[in-house]
Design a protein around this motif. Structure first.
Motif, PDB file in Angstrom:
ATOM      1  N   ALA A 128       0.871  -1.120   0.206  1.00 25.03           N
ATOM      2  CA  ALA A 128      -0.035  -0.040  -0.044  1.00 25.03           C
ATOM      3  C   ALA A 128       0.873   1.285  -0.013  1.00 25.03           C
ATOM      4  CB  ALA A 128      -0.949  -0.028   1.155  1.00 25.03           C
ATOM      5  N   ALA A 129       1.961   1.022   0.690  1.00 25.14           N
ATOM      6  CA  ALA A 129       2.860   2.305   0.890  1.00 25.14           C
ATOM      7  C   ALA A 129       3.572   2.556  -0.620  1.00 25.14           C
ATOM      8  CB  ALA A 129       3.957   2.230   1.673  1.00 25.14           C
ATOM      9  N   GLU A 130       3.965   1.511  -1.401  1.00 28.51           N
ATOM     10  CA  GLU A 130       4.552   1.788  -2.455  1.00 28.51           C
ATOM     11  C   GLU A 130       3.471   2.120  -3.647  1.00 28.51           C
ATOM     12  OE1 GLU A 130       7.094  -1.189  -4.141  1.00 28.51           O
ATOM     13  OE2 GLU A 130       7.926  -1.692  -2.223  1.00 28.51           O
ATOM     14  N   ARG A 131       2.225   1.794  -3.502  1.00 23.77           N
ATOM     15  CA  ARG A 131       1.376   2.012  -4.505  1.00 23.77           C
ATOM     16  C   ARG A 131       1.045   3.576  -4.269  1.00 23.77           C
ATOM     17  NH1 ARG A 131      -3.533   0.558  -4.613  1.00 23.77           N
ATOM     18  NH2 ARG A 131      -3.870   0.254  -6.824  1.00 23.77           N
ATOM     19  N   ALA A 132       0.940   4.071  -3.128  1.00 22.44           N
ATOM     20  CA  ALA A 132       0.607   5.412  -2.653  1.00 22.44           C
ATOM     21  C   ALA A 132       1.782   6.357  -3.031  1.00 22.44           C
ATOM     22  CB  ALA A 132       0.367   5.787  -1.053  1.00 22.44           C
ATOM     23  N   GLN A 133       2.903   5.861  -3.059  1.00 22.89           N
ATOM     24  CA  GLN A 133       4.317   6.722  -3.453  1.00 22.89           C
ATOM     25  C   GLN A 133       4.160   6.837  -5.223  1.00 22.89           C
ATOM     26  OE1 GLN A 133       7.898   4.768  -2.733  1.00 22.89           O
ATOM     27  NE2 GLN A 133       9.159   6.582  -3.335  1.00 22.89           N
ATOM     28  N   LEU A 134       3.729   5.843  -5.784  1.00 28.25           N
ATOM     29  CA  LEU A 134       3.370   5.930  -7.325  1.00 28.25           C
ATOM     30  C   LEU A 134       2.205   6.589  -7.724  1.00 28.25           C
ATOM     31  CD1 LEU A 134       4.949   2.604  -8.198  1.00 28.25           C
ATOM     32  CD2 LEU A 134       6.178   4.734  -8.340  1.00 28.25           C
ATOM     33  N   GLY A 135       1.526   6.802  -6.853  1.00 31.13           N
ATOM     34  CA  GLY A 135       0.171   7.370  -7.098  1.00 31.13           C
ATOM     35  C   GLY A 135      -1.016   6.324  -7.783  1.00 31.13           C
ATOM     36  N   ASN A 190       6.238  16.498 -19.757  1.00 34.54           N
ATOM     37  CA  ASN A 190       6.661  15.579 -18.835  1.00 34.54           C
ATOM     38  C   ASN A 190       6.044  14.236 -18.902  1.00 34.54           C
ATOM     39  OD1 ASN A 190       7.636  14.104 -16.625  1.00 34.54           O
ATOM     40  ND2 ASN A 190       6.628  15.319 -15.152  1.00 34.54           N
ATOM     41  N   MET A 191       6.564  13.374 -19.417  1.00 34.45           N
ATOM     42  CA  MET A 191       5.840  11.811 -19.606  1.00 34.45           C
ATOM     43  C   MET A 191       6.113  10.825 -18.239  1.00 34.45           C
ATOM     44  SD  MET A 191       7.006  11.209 -23.694  1.00 34.45           S
ATOM     45  CE  MET A 191       5.447   9.939 -23.874  1.00 34.45           C
ATOM     46  N   GLY A 192       6.720  11.571 -17.355  1.00 35.36           N
ATOM     47  CA  GLY A 192       6.754  10.774 -16.062  1.00 35.36           C
ATOM     48  C   GLY A 192       7.995   9.861 -15.917  1.00 35.36           C
ATOM     49  N   VAL A 193       7.885   9.037 -14.862  1.00 35.84           N
ATOM     50  CA  VAL A 193       8.961   8.141 -14.467  1.00 35.84           C
ATOM     51  C   VAL A 193       8.531   6.904 -14.473  1.00 35.84           C
ATOM     52  CG1 VAL A 193      10.739   7.565 -12.799  1.00 35.84           C
ATOM     53  CG2 VAL A 193      10.170  10.046 -12.996  1.00 35.84           C
ATOM     54  N   SER A 194       9.377   5.999 -15.257  1.00 41.07           N
ATOM     55  CA  SER A 194       9.120   4.518 -15.327  1.00 41.07           C
ATOM     56  C   SER A 194       8.847   4.013 -13.782  1.00 41.07           C
ATOM     57  CB  SER A 194       9.942   3.800 -15.872  1.00 41.07           C
ATOM     58  OG  SER A 194       9.811   2.452 -15.985  1.00 41.07           O
ATOM     59  N   PHE A 195       7.675   3.144 -13.921  1.00 44.45           N
ATOM     60  CA  PHE A 195       7.602   2.226 -12.469  1.00 44.45           C
ATOM     61  C   PHE A 195       8.598   1.484 -12.013  1.00 44.45           C
ATOM     62  CE2 PHE A 195       2.662   3.472 -12.297  1.00 44.45           C
ATOM     63  CZ  PHE A 195       3.168   4.895 -12.161  1.00 44.45           C
ATOM     64  N   MET A 196       8.936   0.867 -13.298  1.00 43.24           N
ATOM     65  CA  MET A 196       9.956  -0.614 -13.269  1.00 43.24           C
ATOM     66  C   MET A 196      11.387  -0.019 -12.848  1.00 43.24           C
ATOM     67  SD  MET A 196       8.266  -2.567 -16.351  1.00 43.24           S
ATOM     68  CE  MET A 196       9.700  -3.952 -16.355  1.00 43.24           C
ATOM     69  N   THR A 197      11.847   0.964 -13.637  1.00 43.70           N
ATOM     70  CA  THR A 197      13.516   1.170 -13.470  1.00 43.70           C
ATOM     71  C   THR A 197      13.434   2.677 -12.775  1.00 43.70           C
ATOM     72  OG1 THR A 197      13.276   2.686 -15.759  1.00 43.70           O
ATOM     73  CG2 THR A 197      13.623   0.109 -15.719  1.00 43.70           C
ATOM     74  N   GLY A 198      12.439   3.383 -12.660  1.00 48.89           N
ATOM     75  CA  GLY A 198      12.716   4.597 -12.069  1.00 48.89           C
ATOM     76  C   GLY A 198      13.451   6.010 -12.913  1.00 48.89           C
ATOM     77  N   VAL A 242       6.471  -4.534 -24.972  1.00 50.54           N
ATOM     78  CA  VAL A 242       5.990  -5.716 -23.954  1.00 50.54           C
ATOM     79  C   VAL A 242       6.424  -5.791 -22.562  1.00 50.54           C
ATOM     80  CG1 VAL A 242       6.556  -8.100 -24.296  1.00 50.54           C
ATOM     81  CG2 VAL A 242       6.020  -6.943 -26.518  1.00 50.54           C
ATOM     82  N   ASP A 243       7.575  -5.351 -22.422  1.00 49.81           N
ATOM     83  CA  ASP A 243       8.238  -5.592 -21.240  1.00 49.81           C
ATOM     84  C   ASP A 243       7.358  -4.461 -20.063  1.00 49.81           C
ATOM     85  OD1 ASP A 243      10.236  -7.058 -21.756  1.00 49.81           O
ATOM     86  OD2 ASP A 243      11.777  -5.563 -21.973  1.00 49.81           O
ATOM     87  N   ALA A 244       7.004  -3.297 -20.715  1.00 49.88           N
ATOM     88  CA  ALA A 244       6.119  -2.525 -19.919  1.00 49.88           C
ATOM     89  C   ALA A 244       4.868  -3.006 -19.559  1.00 49.88           C
ATOM     90  CB  ALA A 244       6.042  -1.055 -20.619  1.00 49.88           C
ATOM     91  N   ILE A 245       4.014  -3.683 -20.653  1.00 52.23           N
ATOM     92  CA  ILE A 245       2.800  -4.220 -20.219  1.00 52.23           C
ATOM     93  C   ILE A 245       3.006  -5.470 -19.271  1.00 52.23           C
ATOM     94  CG2 ILE A 245       1.176  -5.637 -21.546  1.00 52.23           C
ATOM     95  CD1 ILE A 245       1.531  -4.196 -24.084  1.00 52.23           C
ATOM     96  N   HIS A 246       3.882  -6.231 -19.344  1.00 53.03           N
ATOM     97  CA  HIS A 246       4.353  -7.254 -18.196  1.00 53.03           C
ATOM     98  C   HIS A 246       4.232  -6.822 -16.905  1.00 53.03           C
ATOM     99  CE1 HIS A 246       5.782 -10.540 -21.668  1.00 53.03           C
ATOM    100  NE2 HIS A 246       4.348 -10.255 -21.383  1.00 53.03           N
ATOM    101  N   GLY A 247       4.909  -5.502 -16.909  1.00 54.85           N
ATOM    102  CA  GLY A 247       5.358  -5.002 -15.489  1.00 54.85           C
ATOM    103  C   GLY A 247       4.132  -3.929 -15.440  1.00 54.85           C
ATOM    104  N   ARG A 248       3.296  -3.617 -16.013  1.00 56.39           N
ATOM    105  CA  ARG A 248       2.073  -2.849 -15.586  1.00 56.39           C
ATOM    106  C   ARG A 248       2.671  -1.452 -15.489  1.00 56.39           C
ATOM    107  NH1 ARG A 248       0.003  -6.868 -17.066  1.00 56.39           N
ATOM    108  NH2 ARG A 248      -2.056  -7.839 -16.229  1.00 56.39           N
ATOM    109  N   ASP A 249       3.753  -1.176 -16.289  1.00 54.89           N
ATOM    110  CA  ASP A 249       4.439   0.239 -16.095  1.00 54.89           C
ATOM    111  C   ASP A 249       3.507   1.298 -17.114  1.00 54.89           C
ATOM    112  OD1 ASP A 249       6.265   2.445 -16.039  1.00 54.89           O
ATOM    113  OD2 ASP A 249       7.944   1.248 -16.889  1.00 54.89           O
ATOM    114  N   TYR A 250       2.604   1.930 -16.449  1.00 50.18           N
ATOM    115  CA  TYR A 250       1.647   2.558 -17.097  1.00 50.18           C
ATOM    116  C   TYR A 250       2.230   3.948 -17.851  1.00 50.18           C
ATOM    117  CZ  TYR A 250      -1.653   0.001 -14.135  1.00 50.18           C
ATOM    118  OH  TYR A 250      -2.483  -0.935 -13.451  1.00 50.18           O
ATOM    119  N   PRO A 251       3.362   4.609 -17.337  1.00 52.11           N
ATOM    120  CA  PRO A 251       3.717   5.934 -18.005  1.00 52.11           C
ATOM    121  C   PRO A 251       4.543   5.221 -19.139  1.00 52.11           C
ATOM    122  CG  PRO A 251       4.316   5.853 -15.434  1.00 52.11           C
ATOM    123  CD  PRO A 251       3.834   4.724 -15.776  1.00 52.11           C
ATOM    124  N   MET A 252       5.259   4.209 -19.219  1.00 52.67           N
ATOM    125  CA  MET A 252       6.005   3.869 -20.287  1.00 52.67           C
ATOM    126  C   MET A 252       4.904   3.362 -21.408  1.00 52.67           C
ATOM    127  SD  MET A 252       9.105   3.510 -21.412  1.00 52.67           S
ATOM    128  CE  MET A 252      10.145   3.626 -19.912  1.00 52.67           C
TER     129      MET A 252
END
Length: 315
Positions: A52-59, A79-87, A267-277
């Motif tokens: 929950a804390a990590e989800r809140a940090q990422l919005g 600003n296209m944001g920051v990757s959830f997977m790599t930062g 494909v990697d972003a979809i697997h990781g649910r990396d929304y900004p990417m």
């Protein structure tokens, strides 16, 4: 022409809004997010409070519409944001992967032109001959094989049985470009040479070709100066469709050959649910298709002055 270009560019706005909203919604419907996917891939069980804390940090704890509006506002400010997977910054990451896709696109298109145009012309000129039948047979075979199957066949033949190439691409050197280029070029050539053949046959059946023949003009001259020029529109349209799809990154082929382009990134972003990417990839796809189609229309209308700029009507 200026008003035509402006109108087409303005059409990109609702297209981008609709596509990005739908892609954002579909990823949320999937039922998990980047935090859950990260711990699932690692096989680590963590407390619900940590998640929950990590989800809140990422919005990610915000409502769906709030997340989308925040992302859209950031996009409008560049600003296209920051990757959830790599930062890492999404735009910088995307631009790092883009040259590999551009290289694969250029090589595939060049090989496709070199194969499909001469073979399509040869099949049309030698209609219903053994040459025509052989070309059409291989075209049928190429159309029948999906890209992933063709990629695996080429890997088995030229990386396992005949070890001319490595199984996995390191992304360095032109030798690693050969198999993914061949996979894409074979599939596209098989489809497009039939279109080239049909376009040339249509022109060969027109009265001016018969008139040129009756006046003793060599057919080779008529073919080069009249038939191929008249078929240019069809060939140009086919190339535009290919370039648009290839610039978007052929995800399956890039993933199979581990080619480090935007398709594999998506494909990697979809697997990781990396929304900004994912959203960056969606914006790129929509933008490149509109721009490529716009450039194709402009070149087509310049090449054929009979086509007007207003609504594409003939004058």
């Amino acid at each position: 022409m200026t008003m035509y270009v402006i109108k087409r560019l303005l059409q990109l706005i609702p297209i981008l809004l609709g596509i990005t909203f739908l892609s954002f919604a579909m990823m949320h419907i999937a039922g998990s997010d980047a935090v859950v996917q990260k711990y699932d891939r690692a096989g680590i069980a963590v407390a619900a409070e940590v998640v929950a804390a990590e989800r809140a940090q990422l919005g990610l704890d915000r409502p769906f519409l709030t997340q989308y509006i925040v992302w859209l506002g950031n996009l409008l400010h560049g600003n296209m944001g920051v990757s959830f997977m790599t930062g890492r910054d999404v735009f910088a990451t995307f631009m790092d992967k883009l040259p590999a896709t551009l290289l694969l696109t250029a090589s595939s298109v060049l090989v496709t032109i070199a194969v499909s145009v001469p073979l399509g012309i040869a099949a049309a000129v030698r209609r219903n001959s053994p040459v025509d039948y052989v070309i059409r047979f291989f075209s049928f075979c190429g159309n029948s094989m999906p890209n992933f199957f063709l990629a695996l066949v080429l890997l088995y033949l030229f990386a396992v049985q005949i070890p001319l190439f490595s199984v996995l691409s390191s992304g360095e050197g032109l030798e690693h470009l050969a198999l993914p280029t061949a996979t894409l070029a074979i599939a596209m050539s098989a489809k497009y040479l039939r279109q080239v053949r049909a376009a040339v046959l249509e022109e060969m059946g027109k009265d001016y070709v018969l008139g040129a023949k009756s006046r003793g003009i060599p057919f080779s001259w008529t073919l080069r100066c009249s038939i191929l020029r008249a078929s240019f529109g069809t060939i140009l349209t086919l190339l535009a469709l290919s370039i648009g799809s290839l610039l978007g990154g052929t995800a399956i082929v890039e993933s199979i050959f581990m080619w480090d382009g935007v398709g594999k990134l998506a494909v990697d972003a979809i697997h990781g649910r990396d929304y900004p990417m994912i959203q960056a990839y969606v914006v790129w796809m929509a933008f490149i298709y509109v721009v490529v189609n716009l450039l194709t229309d402009i070149v087509y209308r310049i090449a054929d002055p009979q086509i007007g700029w207003k609504e594409g009507r003939r004058r």
